[in-house]
Design an enzyme around this catalytic site. Structure first.
Site, mmCIF file in Angstrom:
data_model
loop_
_atom_site.group_PDB
_atom_site.id
_atom_site.type_symbol
_atom_site.label_atom_id
_atom_site.label_comp_id
_atom_site.label_asym_id
_atom_site.label_seq_id
_atom_site.Cartn_x
_atom_site.Cartn_y
_atom_site.Cartn_z
ATOM 1 N N ARG A 146 -75.521 33.998 -18.362
ATOM 2 C CA ARG A 146 -75.707 32.825 -17.500
ATOM 3 C C ARG A 146 -77.050 32.170 -17.857
ATOM 4 N NH1 ARG A 146 -72.025 33.273 -13.154
ATOM 5 N NH2 ARG A 146 -72.335 31.067 -12.830
ATOM 6 N N PRO A 147 -77.090 31.491 -19.022
ATOM 7 C CA PRO A 147 -78.356 30.875 -19.450
ATOM 8 C C PRO A 147 -78.800 29.768 -18.500
ATOM 9 C CG PRO A 147 -76.551 30.158 -20.839
ATOM 10 C CD PRO A 147 -75.983 31.179 -19.916
ATOM 11 N N ARG B 271 -76.009 33.925 -8.739
ATOM 12 C CA ARG B 271 -76.637 33.044 -9.727
ATOM 13 C C ARG B 271 -76.879 31.628 -9.206
ATOM 14 N NH1 ARG B 271 -75.256 37.243 -11.020
ATOM 15 N NH2 ARG B 271 -76.419 38.421 -12.551
ATOM 16 N N ILE C 264 -65.329 28.401 -21.361
ATOM 17 C CA ILE C 264 -66.555 28.155 -20.595
ATOM 18 C C ILE C 264 -67.452 29.383 -20.548
ATOM 19 C CG2 ILE C 264 -67.489 27.455 -18.350
ATOM 20 C CD1 ILE C 264 -65.946 25.171 -19.574
ATOM 21 N N LYS D 250 -66.945 26.699 -1.468
ATOM 22 C CA LYS D 250 -68.168 27.484 -1.692
ATOM 23 C C LYS D 250 -69.082 26.745 -2.674
ATOM 24 C CE LYS D 250 -68.087 30.762 -4.952
ATOM 25 N NZ LYS D 250 -69.085 30.721 -6.041
ATOM 26 N N ASN D 251 -68.500 26.209 -3.730
ATOM 27 C CA ASN D 251 -69.322 25.599 -4.777
ATOM 28 C C ASN D 251 -69.825 24.203 -4.422
ATOM 29 O OD1 ASN D 251 -69.052 27.941 -6.140
ATOM 30 N ND2 ASN D 251 -67.530 27.195 -7.602
ATOM 31 N N ASP E 136 -62.399 28.606 -13.186
ATOM 32 C CA ASP E 136 -62.291 29.423 -11.965
ATOM 33 C C ASP E 136 -60.842 29.672 -11.566
ATOM 34 O OD1 ASP E 136 -65.216 28.003 -10.304
ATOM 35 O OD2 ASP E 136 -64.987 29.401 -11.963
ATOM 36 N N CYS F 295 -73.812 38.334 -16.026
ATOM 37 C CA CYS F 295 -73.030 38.847 -14.883
ATOM 38 C C CYS F 295 -71.652 39.215 -15.432
ATOM 39 C CB CYS F 295 -72.940 37.802 -13.787
ATOM 40 S SG CYS F 295 -71.852 36.453 -14.199
ATOM 41 N N ARG G 98 -67.051 36.940 -1.550
ATOM 42 C CA ARG G 98 -68.104 36.016 -1.981
ATOM 43 C C ARG G 98 -67.614 34.573 -1.892
ATOM 44 N NH1 ARG G 98 -71.464 37.245 -7.177
ATOM 45 N NH2 ARG G 98 -72.169 35.231 -6.411
ATOM 46 N N ASP H 206 -81.112 27.273 -19.863
ATOM 47 C CA ASP H 206 -81.863 26.329 -20.724
ATOM 48 C C ASP H 206 -81.629 24.870 -20.346
ATOM 49 O OD1 ASP H 206 -79.264 27.200 -21.689
ATOM 50 O OD2 ASP H 206 -79.547 25.771 -23.319
HETATM 51 C C1 EPZ Z 1 -70.593 26.621 -11.571
HETATM 52 O O1 EPZ Z 1 -71.390 27.622 -12.182
HETATM 53 C C2 EPZ Z 1 -69.736 27.344 -10.536
HETATM 54 N N1 EPZ Z 1 -70.595 27.981 -9.549
HETATM 55 C C3 EPZ Z 1 -68.881 28.405 -11.235
HETATM 56 O O2 EPZ Z 1 -68.048 29.005 -10.257
HETATM 57 C C4 EPZ Z 1 -67.994 27.705 -12.258
HETATM 58 O O3 EPZ Z 1 -67.230 28.662 -12.950
HETATM 59 C C5 EPZ Z 1 -68.879 26.928 -13.249
HETATM 60 O O4 EPZ Z 1 -69.730 25.994 -12.527
HETATM 61 C C6 EPZ Z 1 -68.055 26.122 -14.247
HETATM 62 O O5 EPZ Z 1 -67.241 25.221 -13.561
HETATM 63 C C7 EPZ Z 1 -71.151 27.212 -8.578
HETATM 64 O O6 EPZ Z 1 -70.950 25.999 -8.520
HETATM 65 C C8 EPZ Z 1 -72.014 27.910 -7.573
HETATM 66 P P1 EPZ Z 1 -72.223 25.809 -15.594
HETATM 67 P P2 EPZ Z 1 -72.622 27.191 -13.161
HETATM 68 O O7 EPZ Z 1 -73.680 25.591 -15.608
HETATM 69 O O8 EPZ Z 1 -73.243 25.958 -12.637
HETATM 70 C C9 EPZ Z 1 -73.434 27.235 -19.930
HETATM 71 C C10 EPZ Z 1 -67.044 30.773 -9.083
HETATM 72 O O9 EPZ Z 1 -66.252 31.664 -9.400
HETATM 73 N N2 EPZ Z 1 -74.812 26.947 -19.533
HETATM 74 O O10 EPZ Z 1 -71.308 24.636 -15.426
HETATM 75 O O11 EPZ Z 1 -73.466 28.388 -13.358
HETATM 76 C C11 EPZ Z 1 -72.833 28.427 -19.185
HETATM 77 O O12 EPZ Z 1 -73.165 29.639 -19.831
HETATM 78 C C12 EPZ Z 1 -68.197 30.417 -10.000
HETATM 79 O O13 EPZ Z 1 -66.972 30.112 -8.018
HETATM 80 C C13 EPZ Z 1 -75.800 26.915 -20.514
HETATM 81 O O14 EPZ Z 1 -75.533 27.139 -21.687
HETATM 82 O O15 EPZ Z 1 -71.838 26.899 -14.495
HETATM 83 C C14 EPZ Z 1 -71.352 28.142 -19.272
HETATM 84 O O16 EPZ Z 1 -70.901 28.543 -20.549
HETATM 85 C C15 EPZ Z 1 -68.208 31.269 -11.272
HETATM 86 N N3 EPZ Z 1 -77.078 26.647 -20.133
HETATM 87 C C16 EPZ Z 1 -71.270 26.627 -19.203
HETATM 88 O O17 EPZ Z 1 -72.584 26.139 -19.543
HETATM 89 C C17 EPZ Z 1 -77.417 26.384 -18.829
HETATM 90 O O18 EPZ Z 1 -78.596 26.113 -18.548
HETATM 91 C C18 EPZ Z 1 -70.918 26.086 -17.842
HETATM 92 O O19 EPZ Z 1 -71.832 26.629 -16.918
HETATM 93 C C19 EPZ Z 1 -76.396 26.413 -17.849
HETATM 94 C C20 EPZ Z 1 -75.096 26.697 -18.214
#
Ligand code: EPZ
Length: 420
Positions: free
Chosen positions: A123-124, A94, A329, A24-25, A307, A118, A399, A126
């Site tokens: 889910r920032p 998201r 995370i 999916k990802n 995950d 969520c 999902r 920035d």
């Molecule tokens: C991806 O989400 C995956 N989703 C998530 O899988 C997975 O848990 C996550 O990566 C971590 O591996 C998809 O690929 C569609 P991140 P993503 O940006 O990209 C912080 C599932 O169950 N952050 O790597 O949204 C954030 O809050 C889902 O399949 C910022 O601070 O995750 C988190 O603490 C859930 N600012 C950390 O970084 C930002 O702009 C990692 O988030 C973006 C993220």
């Protein structure tokens, strides 16, 4: 409401073969990448999960034509007719944010709702926003939307302040059509990020050092069509490895990629789970009744995946001793714990840690799923709990898992889906 019913017992036996679906990802960013070209993108090994349908709904609103037959998808965006990813869509998934970079790169503007929080935490965005601003986009946040414009993105050097899978993916896609060279530092290196890069290469992008934390991207004027096979879902595979570890018997996972699961396999083996890599695309897992407890800390790839945290927590309820699971995370990814407590688990939460005391015998109960991976962990608990478990809000499972209950049933689990 969708419910999943399980009749578990304390030592169920699962055995047989299960085919792992596409990731999916990996497919979600690959679909977003279709915005970068007027040509057709063909994707194989696409998982039929609701997040894919949600992404295709969003892409249609932006101007995409697509059709999906069995597990193959073709998608083409001849002309972008809208630049808006609405609040309703983004709050339902998201990953919708992944259209931000491609829209800016090809269309020069994007209006994407801020995702908000969520079930697994805030889910920032920035990292996405700062990166795109460095490429020359001007971005305003107002009325809950990211309002971005960019006449022409220009390559530059960007160092991510922290690893972000989506942030890395958005910036790679945006930089592919920027003028000049972009150097991205501190990139996420998840297999799904690598898979996106491989698709972009086939589309004509110029990306060096794929799989490393520093990517060099030479922007091109335009990208073309491509055909690409989506990698297997390592989280679905990890979920089945835990199902095999929890139950007696043995399961062979096919169409999977053991090398994407190195840390998960290492940790399972440490707890005494027997795992054989049969070849480069299949793994055999055999249940054991003596599980060793261990402490786990989630971290970006190649560390232990967040995950897989909820699913691993269920396994540790069956280990003989205390395990401490630290979730670094996401800030609220323990929603499954309350439901496990109702089944008889002995778990205490303190800040970002779940302290799990095992071995506890779980009993069936009526419980409620809150998010995708939490719902998978509840199914795993239901397999080994004594008696009947009813999981409400089971749509969360769909999902990211393609027919999970059908696959488990084929292995001998007593599991049904109920629509009421
Ligand atoms: C991806 O989400 C995956 N989703 C998530 O899988 C997975 O848990 C996550 O990566 C971590 O591996 C998809 O690929 C569609 P991140 P993503 O940006 O990209 C912080 C599932 O169950 N952050 O790597 O949204 C954030 O809050 C889902 O399949 C910022 O601070 O995750 C988190 O603490 C859930 N600012 C950390 O970084 C930002 O702009 C990692 O988030 C973006 C993220």
């Amino acid at each position: 409401m969708e419910k999943i019913i399980l009749y578990g017992n304390n030592n169920p036996e699962l055995k047989g073969k299960v085919k792992i679906s596409g990731a999916k990802n990996a497919v979600l960013p690959a679909i977003a990448a279709a915005l970068l070209t007027k040509e057709k993108i063909r994707l194989k090994n696409v998982p039929l999960v609701t997040d894919v349908h949600t992404m295709l709904t969003l892409m249609k609103e932006l101007g995409a034509e697509s059709n999906i037959r069995k597990n193959s998808l073709s998608i083409q965006v001849k002309k972008i007719i809208s630049d808006e990813a609405s609040y309703q869509l983004v709050t339902s998934m998201r990953a919708s944010i992944l259209v931000l970079g491609p829209l800016l790169a090809r269309y020069g503007k994007a209006l994407v709702s801020l995702p908000g929080g969520c079930a697994i935490g805030s889910r920032p965005t920035d990292i996405h926003i700062h990166g795109l601003e460095k490429l020359g986009a001007s971005i305003q946040l107002k009325h809950g939307y990211i309002n971005a414009t960019a006449k022409q993105l220009k390559g530059t050097e960007i160092e991510f302040e922290k690893k972000s899978v989506g942030g890395t993916e958005n910036l790679i896609m945006a930089a592919s059509l920027a003028t000049g060279e972009t150097i991205l530092k501190n990139c996420a290196i998840e297999p799904e990020v690598v898979d996106l890069c491989k698709l972009l290469l086939k589309m004509g992008a110029k990306i060096e050092d794929i799989g490393s934390e520093t990517l060099v991207i030479k922007g091109v004027k335009e990208l073309g069509g491509a055909t690409h096979e989506i990698i297997p879902d390592r989280i679905e595979a990890g979920t089945f490895l835990i199902a095999g570890a929890l139950t007696k018997g043995s399961i062979v996972l096919t169409r999977t990629k053991p090398k994407d699961l190195t840390t998960v396999i290492e940790r399972l083996r440490y707890s005494g789970v027997k795992i054989n890599k049969l070849n480069s695309h299949s793994i055999q897992v055999t249940g054991t009744d003596k599980l060793k407890p261990q402490d786990i800390t989630t971290s970006p790839y190649p560390g232990f995946p967040t995950d897989m945290q909820a699913q691993f927590s269920v396994l540790m309820t069956q280990a003989e001793g205390t395990s401490i699971i630290s979730e670094t995370i996401f800030d609220r990814r323990f929603a499954h714990i309350n439901e496990l407590l109702r089944m008889g688990a002995n778990i205490e939460i303190s800040s970002d840690k779940a302290i799990i005391k095992g071995k506890t015998f779980l009993s069936g109960a009526e419980i409620t799923a809150t998010d995708l991976r939490a719902s998978a962990s509840l199914v795993l608990a239901g397999l080994i709990a004594n008696g009947k478990t009813v999981i409400n809000e089971a749509h969360h499972l769909d999902r990211g898992y393609e027919k999970l209950e059908v696959k488990l049933k084929s292995l001998g689990a007593r599991i049904e889906r109920l629509q009421d």
